[in-house]
Enzyme design. Structure first.
Site, short mmCIF file in Angstrom:
data_model
loop_
_atom_site.label_atom_id
_atom_site.label_comp_id
_atom_site.label_asym_id
_atom_site.label_seq_id
_atom_site.Cartn_x
_atom_site.Cartn_y
_atom_site.Cartn_z
N HIS A 41 -1.62 0.70 7.35
CA HIS A 41 -1.93 0.65 5.91
C HIS A 41 -1.85 2.17 5.42
O HIS A 41 -2.28 3.02 6.10
CB HIS A 41 -3.40 0.24 5.87
CG HIS A 41 -3.93 0.45 4.34
ND1 HIS A 41 -3.53 -0.32 3.32
CD2 HIS A 41 -4.89 1.21 4.06
CE1 HIS A 41 -4.18 0.16 2.25
NE2 HIS A 41 -5.04 1.15 2.58
N CYS B 96 0.88 -1.13 -0.18
CA CYS B 96 0.23 0.00 0.09
C CYS B 96 0.68 1.17 0.04
O CYS B 96 0.58 2.29 -0.40
CB CYS B 96 -0.90 0.03 1.10
SG CYS B 96 -0.04 -0.45 2.83
#
Length: 1228
Positions: free
Chosen positions: A470, A167
Site C-alpha cells: 500500500h 493507492c
C-alpha cells in the site's frame, strides 16, 4: 449500562439505542448507549446523540445498522421512536455516519479540566469519555503511529477514494497537487472543448480533480474520471503498479497533450536535470562524453554482491558518481592513442532540476532464490540535502549544449530511461516511499541564488513487501510548514518523528522512502498557491460547474434518503400471473398518489380503471393480506410504512376489483383462508376463493362466511382444513374456534357440499377415501425423508405429521405460490407432436413460482431406492394401498407470451402418487412411453434438476410447481449415468471428455464396452475394436484400476450416480488378464540430453521391485545394475522440471516390494521415472540454463503444475492518449 428511569416516566416503555460512531478510526469500536422514553421524537434523538458524542447537531446522520445500505433517519421528523420503527424493550442498533461526505463538527465546549488549544487541534471525534485528551497516539499500530485523523475542517485538505488498488495513483496526485508550480501551471492551461472530448482529456480531468481538492467540502473525492481519461477500465483499478513508473508514464502523456501550448516544456522546466556520461583515457587524458537528461536519480540501496547497504542518501549519491576503472579485458579503445588503454568511466551532474526526484531502488532480484525481493535496509535522508558536493563545477560552467566528441561511451542508456523494477514476489512487509526535498519560503529568502540546498517536502511510503502493498504520501505544506499524511481518503497531521520512521531498518519500522522530489527555488521564481479569488476565469467557471454538480448530487442524495423503496405485487388481470416490481415513492407522497404510481408501474392503464385498484399491506411469504388502508388515502407513505428503510418486513399488493364489486376491508388480526370447492362425483376443482376470518370465530361462523363467498349452503357443506402439509382435519365441531383447530395467518381448506349419497366421515384421524380424494386436488409444501415415510399412515398423530414436515428428501426445496396447480413446462425450443391436440415438445406454466432459499435439492439415481422396492408394485404404487390416486390434466394456454411456441398442461394430482405412476399418467400427453422422457423440477432462477427416484412420491412438491419434460432415455431401476473420458497419457492434456452413457447394475465391463462401441463411432468418430480399448478407474485426472472384461458393476466395481470412467485406446491387445497384475506408467529420464521420454506402460505380474527393474532394463537396454527408478510426485502426469528431476526425486529407494513405504504402489496407474546411473548430467552455461528455465516454466504452467519460480504476471502500465486500448478481435 442503562440510565435510571425517571419516576414520572416509569410506566412508559423505554427504547434502548446503541449507536456506533463510524466517522473515524478512533471511535469506530466505541458505542454510545441511550435509554429513551418511547415517545421521544427522532429530532430529540439527534439532539441527545449530538450531546453525548460531542458533535454539532445537524453535522451527522443516524442510520439503522446491520441492514445493508440504509437511508438515514429524518432529523426533522417529529414522529416518536416507536412509530419510526424502533422496538421498545429491545436493543436498537444505529450507526453515526458522515453527512454529505463531511465528518461531524466537534462542538466547542468550555473544558473545565483545562484542555489547551494545542491539544484540541490534535483531537478527533467526540470528546474523550474518560476525561483524557487526544494525543499523538490516538491513531496507532504496532509499528507506526499517527496523530489523530482529522476531517477537512481541521486539516484543510481533501482525500482521494481508493478505487481498489489505486493507492499509488492517489499518492502521486496528492504530491503534484501540493506542488504550487505544477498546480498553478495546470490551472493556467485552458481546455478547448471543440478540440477534444473532455472525458478523454488528461489535463482537463486533472484540472477538475485539483479544483475539487482545493474547494470541495467532502472528506474524499473519486478519481474515476481521471483514470477514465487514461483510457483505463474498471479492471485497471485492481492492478497495482509502481508509483515511480506511473509518474514517468503520466508525465509523458502530459507532454504529448501539452504540445504547442505554454505548458509544453513544463515537465522539463520543473523536473529535468542534466548529467555527463564520460570515459577518460588514463594514458593521454582524452575524454569522450555525452550529455544525458534525467527526471529522477535512481540510487542503489545495496551494491551488487555486497552484504552491507549504504547508510544514507549522501553515500548512495557518492556511489552514483563514483567512476569505475576499465582495465584488463575491459580496456577502452582510445581514439587519440589508437589502442586499448586503461580508462575511467563515470557520471557527473551538470545541472540539477527545480524539483529533484531521488528514487531509492528498494526492489531487487535475488539470484539465489530467483525471487523478487524488497530491501529493508535502513537509509537515512536529511531534512536539507546539500547537492553541491555532487556537481561538476567546471562542467557546469561550460556550455551544456556542446556536442559529444565521442559516441563510444560504454553506458548508452540515460538515467531518464532507468526504471525501478516493479516485479513482485514474497518478502517481509515494509514501507517505502518517495521523498521530496525543497527549500521553504523562509529559507529561500536567506539562501543565495546559486544555492544547491534542497529541503525535504514529500515522501512516498510503500507499506508491504515485494509481492504487493500500500502506498501513501507524507507531504509538507508550504502554507504552514506542517507535515501531513495523505493516506487515500484520510488526511492527518504527522511530525518529523513520523518521517524519520520511514528510514527503514531491522527494527520493525514500516517506512522506507524510494524516491525524493527535491526543490531548489531561486528568489526570482518564488511561487505560492493560487487562491480561489485569483483563479483564471476558465477555472472559476469550472469551479462553478463543479459546485453546481455537487449541489445537484447533494439534492439527489437527499431525495434518495427520503424515498421509500418497497416490493410491490399485483395479480395482473391480463397476464394472469403475479407480477413483482419495486415501488419507489417519496415519504411525503400520499397513499392516493402512491396508488396511482403503482397503477402506472404495473402497466394497468387501459386495462382496469384506477378507482378499481388499491394498495394493501401484504406478506408474500405467507401469501397473506395483512390489512387495508380505508380512510387513510391522504396519509403520507412515510407514516404508513413506518419511515424510510432500506428493507421492510412486509410488502404491498395492488389489489384489483371488478367494477361491480366492493373492496373488502382487511383488518389486522384476521387470517386468510383459501377455500377450494370440489365435486367428488365429477372430480372437478373450482378456482380458490379467499375468505378472511378471526381466530376467535367458531366453525359455524366460519362456514357462514364461506357461504357468503361461495353461495353454498352452510348447513350442507363439509370443510376440511389441510394443516402441516397433507394433514387433513375435518371441521365438524360447531363451537370450536379456528385457533383451536390450528388455523394460522394463511390457510387452505377443501370444501364439498353434502349430497344424499354423502359418505360419512367419523373423525379426521380415520381419513377415508373421500377425504383423501378431496386432498388430491392440491399440492402443498412438504418434505419427506425416505420411501417408507412417503405415505402418511391413516392414524398418525399431529406430531408424526410435523416430523414428516421437518425431514429432508430428494426434492426438499419448499416452494410456494398464490395458485394451486402443478404445471409442466418445456425448456427446449424444438416442438414435439403430442397427443390430445397438444403440439409442443412439453408443457409449460404461466404461473409464478418461488423457491425458498436456504435448502438444496438432493437427488440421486433410481436404483438407490432398491432397498424399499418390495413395498411397491411394478407401476411404482404402494402394494398396501389400493385406493385411487387422483390425476387430472387439462391444456393451458400462455396468455403473457412467455410460452410462445409451447403449450402448457395444468395438472391436478394427489401428491401421494409416485414419480413412476405420475410419468405413466403423462404418457398420453407426451406421446411417448415413460421410459423415453425425463422429468426436471424447476427451481428459482430457472435452475433444473432431474427427478429420477421412481419410487418417491410428489410429497415435496408444492402448489404451482413447475416441471419440464424432455425427451431422452430415462434411467430405469439399477441404472447409472456415466461420463466417459479418454486417457491420452502422452498428450499435453491427458484427459478428454467423450460422451455420456448409461451403465446398469449387474452389467459386465465387456457388455458396457459393447454398448459403447456404436456410441463412440457415432458421437466421437472413434472406430475401435472391443479388444483394443479398456476402461479404467478415474479419480479426478488420475488413471487407476484397469477394469477387466469379466468384472461386474456393483459386485466387483462400485458405481454411483454421475460416475466418471477413463477409456484408454490400446496399441496392442489387452495384457491385463488378472487382478494380481499391476500396470504402471514409466518414463525414462535422460540427463545427458536433459529430456524426458514418452510414457510407456509396464505390466507386472507381482509387486516385486526386481521384476520392475528387469522389465525396465528389457524395455530400455539399460544394464540392470545401472538402472535407478523413482516414483513420481503429485497427480498424473506427475510433471516436474528437467532442472529439478535429477536431484529432487527419491532415486533408487531401498525396498524390495512396491507396496511398502516410501512407494506405496498398490494400484494401477502409478508413474515411475527411471534413468541410467552412469549417464552424466549435461553441463549448461548460465545462458542455456536461463533459457531452459523459461521453457520449463512455460511448459509446466500450461499443464497446471507447480513451477519453482513463477513471478506474478503484471499488466503493463499504459496511459492511452486516444481514449482507450484497441482490442484485438482475436485476443482473449
Amino acid at each position: 449500562m442503562i440510565p435510571d428511569i425517571d419516576i414520572e416516566n416509569s410506566e412508559e416503555p423505554r427504547v434502548l439505542c446503541i449507536v456506533q460512531d463510524t466517522t473515524n478510526a478512533k471511535t469506530v469500536n466505541e458505542r454510545l448507549t441511550l435509554n429513551l422514553p418511547a415517545s421521544t421524537t427522532v429530532n430529540k434523538l439527534y439532539e441527545d446523540v449530538a450531546h453525548k458524542a460531542g458533535y454539532v447537531n445537524g453535522t451527522f446522520c443516524l442510520a439503522w445498522a446491520n441492514t445493508g445500505n440504509m437511508a438515514p433517519l429524518d432529523q426533522a421528523s417529529e414522529m416518536s421512536l416507536v412509530l419510526s420503527g424502533f422496538e421498545a424493550g429491545k436493543r436498537n442498533f444505529l450507526q453515526l455516519t458522515d453527512k454529505d461526505g463531511e465528518q461531524p463538527q466537534i462542538a466547542s465546549v468550555t473544558d473545565s479540566s483545562g484542555l489547551e488549544d494545542s491539544s484540541q487541534d490534535r483531537f478527533i471525534g467526540p470528546l474523550p469519555r474518560d476525561g483524557t485528551v487526544g494525543c499523538s497516539s490516538d491513531y496507532s499500530s504496532p509499528s507506526y503511529s499517527y496523530s489523530s485523523i482529522l476531517n477537512k475542517s481541521d486539516t484543510g485538505y481533501v482525500g482521494l477514494v481508493n478505487q481498489a488498488m489505486t493507492c499509488y495513483l492517489n499518492s502521486l496526485l496528492q504530491t503534484l497537487f501540493m506542488t504550487p508550480e505544477f498546480r498553478n501551471a495546470l490551472y493556467n492551461w485552458e481546455f478547448e472543448e471543440s478540440e477534444e472530448d473532455p472525458v478523454n482529456s488528461i489535463p482537463y480531468q486533472l484540472q477538475r480533480l485539483f479544483v475539487l481538492l482545493q474547494t470541495s467540502k467532502k472528506r474524499a473525492i473519486e478519481t474515476t474520471d481521471v483514470t477514465r481519461s487514461f483510457g483505463w477500465d474498471s479492471s485497471e483499478a485492481w492492478q497495482q503498479h509502481d508509483v515511480q513508473e506511473l509518474c514517468r508514464v503520466m508525465f509523458d502523456a502530459l507532454e504529448q497533450k501539452w504540445k504547442q501550448t505554454e505548458q509544453a516544456d513544463l515537465i522539463n522546466q520543473l523536473y529535468q536535470g542534466k548529467l555527463k556520461d564520460y570515459v577518460r583515457c588514463l594514458e593521454c587524458g582524452y575524454e569522450s562524453w555525452r550529455i544525458d537528461t534525467y527526471l529522477d536519480i535512481p540510487l542503489v540501496i545495496r551494491p551488487f554482491g555486497a552484504s552491507q547497504a549504504f547508510g544514507s542518501v549522501e553515500e548512495a549519491l557518492q556511489a552514483f558518481i563514483q567512476p569505475e576503472t576499465l582495465d584488463g579485458p575491459n580496456q577502452y579503445f582510445c581514439e587519440r592513442c589508437k589502442k586499448k588503454c586503461d580508462a575511467r568511466k563515470g557520471l557527473r551532474f551538470l545541472h540539477f532540476p527545480y524539483l529533484l526526484t531521488l528514487q531509492l531502488k528498494r526492489f531487487d532480484f535475488d539470484y539465489t532464490t530467483m525471487h523478487r525481493i524488497k530491501l529493508n535496509d535502513r537509509m537515512t535522508f536529511p531534512e536539507e540535502l546539500d547537492m553541491s558536493p555532487f556537481i561538476d563545477v567546471e562542467d557546469e560552467k561550460s556550455p551544456q549544449t556542446e556536442s559529444c566528441t565521442d559516441s563510444g561511451a560504454e553506458n548508452e542508456g540515460s538515467c531518464h530511461s532507468d526504471q525501478m523494477s516493479n516485479d513482485f514476489s514474497t518478502d517481509d512487509a515494509v514501507d517505502e516511499g518517495i521523498c521530496l526535498d525543497n527549500t521553504s519560503s523562509t529559507e529561500r529568502v536567506l539562501k543565495p541564488k546559486s544555492s544547491l540546498t534542497f529541503e525535504l517536502f514529500s515522501v512516498m511510503v510503500h507499506s508491504g513487501s515485494a509481492a504487493g502493498g500500500h502506498y501513501y504520501a507524507c507531504i509538507k505544506s508550504f502554507s504552514d510548514s506542517q507535515w501531513y499524511s495523505f493516506n487515500d481518503q484520510h488526511v492527518s497531521k504527522i511530525t518529523q518523528d513520523d518521517i524519520r520512521k520511514t528510514y527503514g531498518g531491522s527494527s520493525g519500522s514500516r517506512g522506507y522512502y524510494s524516491s525524493a522530489f527535491a526543490r531548489c527555488v531561486n528568489l526570482c521564481v518564488f511561487a505560492e498557491f493560487l487562491e480561489v479569488e485569483d483563479f483564471p476565469e476558465h477555472i472559476k467557471r469550472l469551479m462553478q460547474r463543479e459546485k453546481e454538480s455537487e449541489e445537484q448530487e447533494k439534492r439527489q442524495r437527499e431525495i434518495e434518503r427520503n424515498t421509500c423503496k418497497i416490493k410491490l405485487f399485483c395479480m395482473h388481470p391480463v397476464k394472469m400471473m403475479m407480477v413483482e416490481n419495486k415501488l419507489e415513492v417519496h415519504k411525503d407522497k400520499t397513499l392516493r398518489e402512491a396508488t396511482e404510481m403503482a397503477y402506472k408501474l404495473m402497466d394497468l392503464e387501459g386495462v382496469v380503471p384506477l378507482d378499481c385498484c388499491r394498495l394493501v399491506k401484504y406478506d408474500e411469504f405467507h401469501e397473506y393480506l395483512e390489512r387495508s388502508y380505508e380512510g387513510e388515502e391522504d396519509m403520507p407513505m412515510g407514516l404508513l410504512l413506518g419511515g424510510v428503510k432500506s428493507s421492510y418486513m412486509f410488502d404491498l399488493l395492488l389489489e384489483i376489483r371488478r367494477p361491480d364489486q366492493v373492496f373488502q376491508p382487511y383488518k389486522p388480526g384476521e387470517v386468510m383462508v383459501k377455500v377450494h370447492v370440489v365435486d367428488l362425483k365429477s372430480e372437478s376443482i373450482a378456482a380458490p376463493v379467499s375468505v378472511r376470518a378471526y381466530l376467535n370465530q367458531t366453525i359455524t361462523e366460519f362456514k357462514q362466511l364461506i357461504a357468503q363467498a361461495t353461495g353454498l349452503c352452510a348447513e350442507t357443506m363439509r370443510v376440511v382444513l389441510e394443516r402441516c402439509y397433507n394433514d387433513l382435519r375435518l371441521l365438524y365441531v360447531p363451537n370450536k374456534t379456528l385457533k383451536a383447530e390450528g388455523f394460522f395467518r394463511s390457510n387452505k381448506t377443501i370444501l364439498e357440499e353434502k349430497h344424499s349419497d354423502f359418505e360419512h366421515i367419523e373423525s379426521p384421524a380415520q381419513e377415508p377415501d373421500a377425504a383423501s380424494q378431496s386432498s388430491q386436488t392440491e399440492n402443498c409444501t412438504r418434505a419427506a425423508s425416505d420411501t417408507e415415510n412417503q405415505f402418511p399412515s391413516e392414524d398418525r398423530s399431529d406430531s408424526d405429521a410435523n416430523n414428516d414436515r421437518s425431514t429432508s428428501s430428494v426434492d426438499s426445496d419448499i416452494l410456494s405460490s398464490s395458485h394451486s396447480s402443478d404445471t409442466l413446462c418445456n425448456a427446449d425450443s424444438g416442438p414435439l407432436p403430442l397427443a390430445n391436440g397438444l403440439d409442443s415438445h412439453s408443457i409449460t406454466s404461466s404461473r409464478r413460482s418461488k423457491a425458498h432459499e436456504g435448502k438444496k435439492e438432493t437427488w440421486d439415481t433410481a436404483e438407490e431406492d432398491s432397498g424399499t422396492d418390495s413395498e411397491y408394485d411394478e407401476n411404482g404404487k404402494r402394494k398396501a394401498d389400493s385406493q385411487y390416486l387422483y390425476f387430472k390434466a387439462e391444456p393451458y394456454s400462455q396468455e403473457d407470451g412467455s410460452g410462445e411456441g409451447q403449450k402448457c398442461l395444468l395438472v391436478h394430482v394427489d401428491k401421494r402418487i409416485t414419480l413412476a405412476a405420475f410419468k405413466q399418467n403423462l404418457e398420453p400427453f407426451v406421446g411417448v412411453p415413460s421410459t423415453q422422457f425425463k422429468v426436471f423440477r424447476v427451481y428459482a432462477n430457472n435452475q433444473e434438476f432431474e427427478s429420477v427416484r421412481l419410487n418417491e412420491t410428489l410429497s415435496s412438491f408444492s402448489d404451482d410447481n413447475k416441471i419440464t419434460i424432455r425427451l431422452g432415455r430415462a434411467l430405469k431401476k439399477g441404472e447409472y449415468r456415466v461420463k466417459v473420458y479418454q486417457l491420452l497419457v502422452n498428450d499435453p492434456e491427458p484427459c478428454k471428455f467423450l460422451l455420456d452413457t448409461v451403465f446398469a447394475k449387474g452389467m459386465t465391463v465387456r457388455q458396457s464396452k459393447e454398448e459403447l462401441l456404436p456410441q463412440l463411432k457415432d458421437q466421437c468418430k472413434l472406430d475401435l475394436s472391443i479388444d483394443r480399448f479398456r476402461l479404467r478407474k478415474k479419480t479426478w485426472k488420475n488413471p487407476g484400476t484397469v477394469f477387466l472384461d469379466y468384472h461386474v458393476y456393483e459386485e466387483d466395481i462400485n458405481i454411483s450416480s454421475n460416475w466418471e470412467v477413463f477409456l484408454e485406446v490400446l496399441e496392442e491387445s489387452e495384457r491385463m488378464k488378472s487382478m494380481s497384475q499391476l500396470a504402471v506408467l514409466t518414463r525414462r529420464w535422460c540427463p545427458a540430453q536433459m529430456k524426458l521420454e514418452a510414457f510407456r506402460e509396464v505390466v507386472l505380474e507381482s509387486s516385486s521391485v526386481e521384476e520392475l527393474k528387469e522389465k525396465l532394463s528389457e524395455l530400455s537396454g539399460i544394464p540392470l545394475e545401472n538402472l535407478e527408478f523413482a516414483k513420481g510426485r503429485g497427480t498424473f502426469p506427475c510433471d516436474i522440471s528437467v532442472l529439478e528431476i535429477h536431484q529432487d526425486l527419491d532415486w533408487n529407494p531401498k525396498v524390495s516390494t512396491l507396496n511398502v513405504w516410501p512407494l506405496y504402489i498398490c494400484d494401477d496407474g502409478a508413474v515411475i521415472f527411471y534413468r541410467d546411473s552412469t549417464e552424466e548430467l549435461m553441463e549448461l552455461s548460465e545462458e542455456e540454463r536461463n533459457e531452459l528455465m523459461k521453457k520449463e516454466s512455460s511448459r509446466l504452467l500450461k499443464t497446471g503444475h507447480r513451477v519453482s519460480y513463477s513471478p506474478r504476471k503484471e499488466k503493463a502500465l499504459k496511459i492511452y492518449l486516444d481514449g482507450g486500448p484497441t482490442k484485438d478481435p482475436g485476443q482473449d
